[in-house]
Design an enzyme around this catalytic site. Structure first.
Site, PDB file in Angstrom:
ATOM      1  N   SER A   1       2.242 -25.831   8.758  1.00 34.15           N
ATOM      2  CA  SER A   1       2.678 -27.094   8.187  1.00 34.15           C
ATOM      3  C   SER A   1       1.933 -27.339   6.864  1.00 34.15           C
ATOM      4  CB  SER A   1       2.455 -28.229   9.196  1.00 34.15           C
ATOM      5  OG  SER A   1       3.120 -29.403   8.805  1.00 34.15           O
TER       6      SER A   1
ATOM      7  N   ASP B   1      12.499 -25.505  13.824  1.00 32.93           N
ATOM      8  CA  ASP B   1      11.604 -26.405  13.103  1.00 32.93           C
ATOM      9  C   ASP B   1      12.363 -27.064  11.960  1.00 32.93           C
ATOM     10  OD1 ASP B   1       9.516 -27.715  11.869  1.00 32.93           O
ATOM     11  OD2 ASP B   1       8.704 -25.913  10.915  1.00 32.93           O
TER      12      ASP B   1
ATOM     13  N   HIS C   1       7.852 -25.815  15.197  1.00 33.90           N
ATOM     14  CA  HIS C   1       6.854 -25.950  14.135  1.00 33.90           C
ATOM     15  C   HIS C   1       5.673 -24.998  14.355  1.00 33.90           C
ATOM     16  CE1 HIS C   1       5.790 -28.041  10.563  1.00 33.90           C
ATOM     17  NE2 HIS C   1       4.759 -28.702  11.059  1.00 33.90           N
TER      18      HIS C   1
END
Length: 479
Positions: free
Chosen positions: A65, A331, A358
């Site tokens: 991320s 994701d 994710h």
């Protein structure tokens, strides 16, 4: 050596304690920025190398991320410090100024894909979620409708809907649950999305969609179904008697969201939108002016829409090397990720994980992991070994060159002493002394050639009918 380095301000690394009860003031966040955080890591790497006498050790950054964005950007900005990077679910192209333009609706489309039959969710889920928003808005126009909302959404007495503006706040709060469940749509129970304070079930989107599966739903069906759906997230403990739409899922997540909001306003202005057609939400184009006004009101800062693209190069990253970008198609952030490496980027790689949410690839191994993520991790480990070997070879070449230079210097110094004596002294210089240098450097090499791994803490694109130039690890059928 594996090092998890905490990002300044997040967790315990903040210049104030305890957390201000009245909320953060803008001046308290003056030193919260991507650049400051990355230089923290540069200094940390330097200190660790000195402490462990490992100046020649390879350093591999990894992160997911925002942490994945940091890992990639650190390799680009500090290639003399970071020798390679694993950038998982890193939406580094989720900004203004990109060419081609970033699709601001891709995140919502990704959430919608997770709720679709193609991704394993219930047949009517997308249709019913989309129908819910207009139902909520319509009912909020009258006191009787508001009462129906409060009762069937199970809202707490001090957190009820009494106006259309209240209904909009509830709408946003509900959408946040769907967004987070999509990011955490892992094949096993996980507390990651909840910052460790509780757990979501395996495939939480699938679980939520079971409550939105009615064939021909009434208003009450939609309200009660949505209450059940968001309960997967907001009532993950099964102990919540009613919902407070004015509160987040837990205090830790609220604190993280507040800090991220400041960074979003000050430097990482990442646009997003919904249209209610290609996604299951409501029409809401991104309003940059309104967002900027909100940033000024909340933090006294004005967004810099082109800052990230100018600072990090946007899609012009072909000169970078030793970076692997991984993205999962479950994701919703993958729409802003590097799904295809730029032309001429020989040192970059893109790996696609069809069943990955994710940064699933950075989670600990689990028996429920799909084959695709297992294969991606193998490729990542292979590349890390290659990068470490590159660094070892670079220092070995330097050592050899230094040894040869010293031997040549000794030979030249002795050459004027006479032919017989010169041969003897030259032999000592190139043989004995050179061997000593080789053995000493060999010892240093054994100590240094152990990599340091630094972790950064803190559409149709979703369907299988799009071709990516990246390496696609596909699902394997086992019979």
């Amino acid at each position: 050596m594996l090092v998890f380095a905490e990002h300044r301000y997040y967790g315990q690394s903040r210049p104030f304690a305890p957390w201000p009860k009245s909320g953060l003031k803008p001046y308290q966040l003056d030193y919260l920025s991507t650049e400051q955080a990355m230089f923290d890591y540069v200094e940390l790497v330097d200190e660790i190398k000195k402490e462990f006498r490992a100046e020649q050790a390879a350093v591999i950054a990894f992160g997911g991320s925002y942490g994945g964005m940091l890992a990639a950007w650190m390799r680009m900005k500090y290639p003399h410090v970071i020798d390679g990077a694993i950038a998982a679910s890193a939406p580094i192209w989720n900004f203004f100024g990109e060419t081609p333009t970033y699709d601001t609706g891709s995140f919502a489309q990704g959430v919608t894909y997770d709720a679709s039959m193609e991704a394993g969710s219930s047949r009517n889920c997308v249709y019913n979620v989309r129908a819910f928003w207009s139902t909520l808005s319509r009912l909020a126009q009258t006191p009787e409708g508001c009462a129906l909302i409060n009762q069937n959404l199970n809202l707490c007495p001090d957190s009820t809907v009494s106006s259309p503006s209240d209904a909009e706040a509830v709408r946003d709060w509900i959408a946040d649950a769907w967004d987070n469940m999509a990011m955490g749509n892992f094949p096993y129970a996980s507390g990651y999305i909840l910052n460790g304070d509780g757990q979501l079930p395996p495939f939480p989107i699938h679980e939520a969609c079971r409550s939105m599966a009615t064939d021909v739903p009434s208003d009450m069906d939609l309200l009660q179904g949505m209450a059940g759906a968001i309960g997967v997230y907001y009532n993950h403990s099964h102990l919540t008697p009613c919902f407070d739409y004015k509160a987040g899922v837990n205090d830790e997540t609220d604190a993280v969201d507040m800090l991220w909001d400041f960074q979003w306003c000050s430097e990482l202005f990442m646009p997003s939108s919904t249209d209610g057609v290609n996604d299951m939400f409501w029409p809401a184009p991104f309003d940059a002016a309104a967002a900027a006004a909100d940033c000024r009101a909340s933090w006294q800062v004005s967004p810099r829409p082109l800052h990230a693209q100018r600072e990090w190069g946007g899609r012009r990253i072909e000169a970078a090397s030793n970076i692997v970008f991984t993205n999962g198609l479950l994701d919703p952030w993958h729409g802003g990720g590097v799904l295809t490496v730029p032309v001429g980027a020989s040192g970059l790689m893109s790996l696609i994980i069809p069943e990955g949410a994710h940064h699933l690839d950075l989670m600990f191994s689990n028996p429920e992991d799909p084959i695709s993520v297992v294969e991606v991790r193998k490729m990542q480990m292979s590349l890390i070994k290659q990068w470490v070997a590159q660094v070892a070879q670079r220092y070995a070449n330097v050592t050899l060159e230094e040894g040869q230079a010293k031997a040549s210097e000794g030979e030249n110094r002795e050459r004027g002493w006479g032919r017989k004596k010169g041969k003897k002294r030259a032999w000592r210089a190139s043989g004995v002394k050179g061997k000593d240098v080789e053995e000493k450097n060999g010892e240093e090499e054994r100590r240094n050639n152990k990599g340091l791994v630094l972790g950064m803490e803190k559409g149709k694109d979703s369907s299988s009918n799009k071709n990516y130039d990246g390496v696609v690890i596909r699902r394997m059928m086992m019979v």
